[in-house]
Design a protein around this motif. Structure first.
Motif, PDB file in Angstrom:
ATOM      1  N   ASP A   1      51.062 -49.322  38.646  1.00 50.88           N
ATOM      2  CA  ASP A   1      51.639 -50.601  38.256  1.00 50.88           C
ATOM      3  C   ASP A   1      50.483 -51.586  38.136  1.00 50.88           C
ATOM      4  O   ASP A   1      49.911 -52.016  39.133  1.00 50.88           O
ATOM      5  CB  ASP A   1      52.632 -51.047  39.328  1.00 50.88           C
ATOM      6  N   GLY A   2      50.131 -51.935  36.922  1.00 54.64           N
ATOM      7  CA  GLY A   2      48.952 -52.757  36.680  1.00 54.64           C
ATOM      8  C   GLY A   2      49.154 -54.241  36.860  1.00 54.64           C
ATOM      9  O   GLY A   2      48.189 -54.999  36.855  1.00 54.64           O
ATOM     10  N   THR A   3      50.413 -54.665  37.018  1.00 57.28           N
ATOM     11  CA  THR A   3      50.723 -56.087  37.235  1.00 57.28           C
ATOM     12  C   THR A   3      51.754 -56.176  38.356  1.00 57.28           C
ATOM     13  O   THR A   3      52.888 -56.590  38.143  1.00 57.28           O
ATOM     14  CB  THR A   3      51.250 -56.725  35.939  1.00 57.28           C
ATOM     15  N   LEU A   4      51.340 -55.822  39.548  1.00 57.14           N
ATOM     16  CA  LEU A   4      52.249 -55.715  40.694  1.00 57.14           C
ATOM     17  C   LEU A   4      52.934 -57.028  41.041  1.00 57.14           C
ATOM     18  O   LEU A   4      54.127 -57.051  41.339  1.00 57.14           O
ATOM     19  CB  LEU A   4      51.487 -55.183  41.908  1.00 57.14           C
ATOM     20  N   GLY A   5      52.207 -58.122  41.016  1.00 61.17           N
ATOM     21  CA  GLY A   5      52.796 -59.405  41.383  1.00 61.17           C
ATOM     22  C   GLY A   5      53.393 -59.364  42.771  1.00 61.17           C
ATOM     23  O   GLY A   5      52.814 -58.796  43.699  1.00 61.17           O
ATOM     24  N   ALA A   6      54.581 -59.930  42.947  1.00 61.46           N
ATOM     25  CA  ALA A   6      55.242 -59.972  44.249  1.00 61.46           C
ATOM     26  C   ALA A   6      55.984 -58.676  44.576  1.00 61.46           C
ATOM     27  O   ALA A   6      56.584 -58.558  45.630  1.00 61.46           O
ATOM     28  CB  ALA A   6      56.201 -61.156  44.305  1.00 61.46           C
ATOM     29  N   GLY A   7      55.942 -57.701  43.683  1.00 60.72           N
ATOM     30  CA  GLY A   7      56.468 -56.373  43.972  1.00 60.72           C
ATOM     31  C   GLY A   7      57.927 -56.130  43.644  1.00 60.72           C
ATOM     32  O   GLY A   7      58.474 -55.105  44.032  1.00 60.72           O
ATOM     33  N   GLY A   8      58.563 -57.020  42.912  1.00 54.07           N
ATOM     34  CA  GLY A   8      59.981 -56.842  42.588  1.00 54.07           C
ATOM     35  C   GLY A   8      60.280 -55.616  41.741  1.00 54.07           C
ATOM     36  O   GLY A   8      61.193 -54.847  42.045  1.00 54.07           O
ATOM     37  N   HIS A   9      59.512 -55.430  40.665  1.00 51.80           N
ATOM     38  CA  HIS A   9      59.723 -54.240  39.837  1.00 51.80           C
ATOM     39  C   HIS A   9      59.343 -52.982  40.609  1.00 51.80           C
ATOM     40  O   HIS A   9      60.013 -51.955  40.505  1.00 51.80           O
ATOM     41  CB  HIS A   9      58.909 -54.330  38.537  1.00 51.80           C
ATOM     42  N   ALA A  10      58.281 -53.058  41.389  1.00 51.16           N
ATOM     43  CA  ALA A  10      57.856 -51.904  42.185  1.00 51.16           C
ATOM     44  C   ALA A  10      58.965 -51.476  43.137  1.00 51.16           C
ATOM     45  O   ALA A  10      59.273 -50.281  43.255  1.00 51.16           O
ATOM     46  CB  ALA A  10      56.588 -52.246  42.969  1.00 51.16           C
ATOM     47  N   GLU A  11      59.569 -52.435  43.805  1.00 51.49           N
ATOM     48  CA  GLU A  11      60.660 -52.125  44.732  1.00 51.49           C
ATOM     49  C   GLU A  11      61.801 -51.412  44.014  1.00 51.49           C
ATOM     50  O   GLU A  11      62.315 -50.401  44.494  1.00 51.49           O
ATOM     51  CB  GLU A  11      61.151 -53.415  45.385  1.00 51.49           C
ATOM     52  N   ALA A  12      62.183 -51.912  42.863  1.00 50.18           N
ATOM     53  CA  ALA A  12      63.274 -51.304  42.098  1.00 50.18           C
ATOM     54  C   ALA A  12      62.915 -49.891  41.645  1.00 50.18           C
ATOM     55  O   ALA A  12      63.741 -48.976  41.731  1.00 50.18           O
ATOM     56  CB  ALA A  12      63.615 -52.178  40.894  1.00 50.18           C
TER      57      ALA A  12
ATOM     58  N   HIS B   1      59.502 -65.346  43.063  1.00 48.04           N
ATOM     59  CA  HIS B   1      59.542 -64.754  41.725  1.00 48.04           C
ATOM     60  C   HIS B   1      60.721 -63.791  41.584  1.00 48.04           C
ATOM     61  O   HIS B   1      60.925 -62.902  42.391  1.00 48.04           O
ATOM     62  CB  HIS B   1      58.246 -64.007  41.374  1.00 48.04           C
ATOM     63  N   ILE B   2      61.454 -63.974  40.553  1.00 53.00           N
ATOM     64  CA  ILE B   2      62.585 -63.096  40.243  1.00 53.00           C
ATOM     65  C   ILE B   2      62.152 -62.145  39.138  1.00 53.00           C
ATOM     66  O   ILE B   2      61.643 -62.563  38.103  1.00 53.00           O
ATOM     67  CB  ILE B   2      63.810 -63.916  39.801  1.00 53.00           C
ATOM     68  N   SER B   3      62.338 -60.852  39.374  1.00 47.42           N
ATOM     69  CA  SER B   3      61.970 -59.839  38.380  1.00 47.42           C
ATOM     70  C   SER B   3      62.943 -59.904  37.214  1.00 47.42           C
ATOM     71  O   SER B   3      64.146 -59.759  37.396  1.00 47.42           O
ATOM     72  CB  SER B   3      62.023 -58.444  39.002  1.00 47.42           C
ATOM     73  N   VAL B   4      62.406 -60.133  36.039  1.00 47.34           N
ATOM     74  CA  VAL B   4      63.245 -60.164  34.848  1.00 47.34           C
ATOM     75  C   VAL B   4      63.195 -58.801  34.163  1.00 47.34           C
ATOM     76  O   VAL B   4      62.237 -58.058  34.310  1.00 47.34           O
ATOM     77  CB  VAL B   4      62.812 -61.281  33.865  1.00 47.34           C
TER      78      VAL B   4
END
Length: 111
Positions: free
Chosen positions: A37-48, A15-18
């Motif tokens: 973060d209510g929609t963590l997913g694979a963590g791309g936005h969290a990492e940023a 998944h690529i964070s858009v």
């Protein structure tokens, strides 16, 4: 059955964070200590967000998908004890925060 290729980011995570730049801009200049973060997913936005805001003391990542949470745990392991992972729905945010003893957040994200 036709197989489709999974999209991966530059680090090899699915998944690529858009809109990452737009997300970071929305928190620019803000002092963040506790973040949900209510929609963590694979963590791309969290990492940023964590990279841009080293002052974050507690980052709570919530997702219903255990597979996504496991990917995020691996991706975000370098952030250590500030990470708290919750399997569940963001609609139960009050319950999740209470279980961690959190009374207030000053950063909140849903995609």
């Amino acid at each position: 059955m036709k197989k489709t290729a999974k999209t991966k980011d530059e680090k090899g995570f699915p998944h690529i964070s858009v809109m990452k730049d737009e997300v970071l801009a929305s928190f620019e200049g803000k002092e963040l200590k506790v973040f949900f973060d209510g929609t963590l997913g694979a963590g791309g936005h969290a990492e940023a967000i964590l990279e841009a805001h080293p002052e974050i003391e507690m980052y709570i990542g919530c997702d219903r998908d255990i597979h996504a949470l496991n990917i995020a745990k691996k991706r975000l392991e370098r952030f250590g004890d500030k990470m708290h992972f919750v399997q569940g729905n963001f609609s139960e945010v009050e319950k999740h925060l209470a279980s961690l003893g959190v009374e207030e957040v000053n950063g909140f994200f849903l995609t």
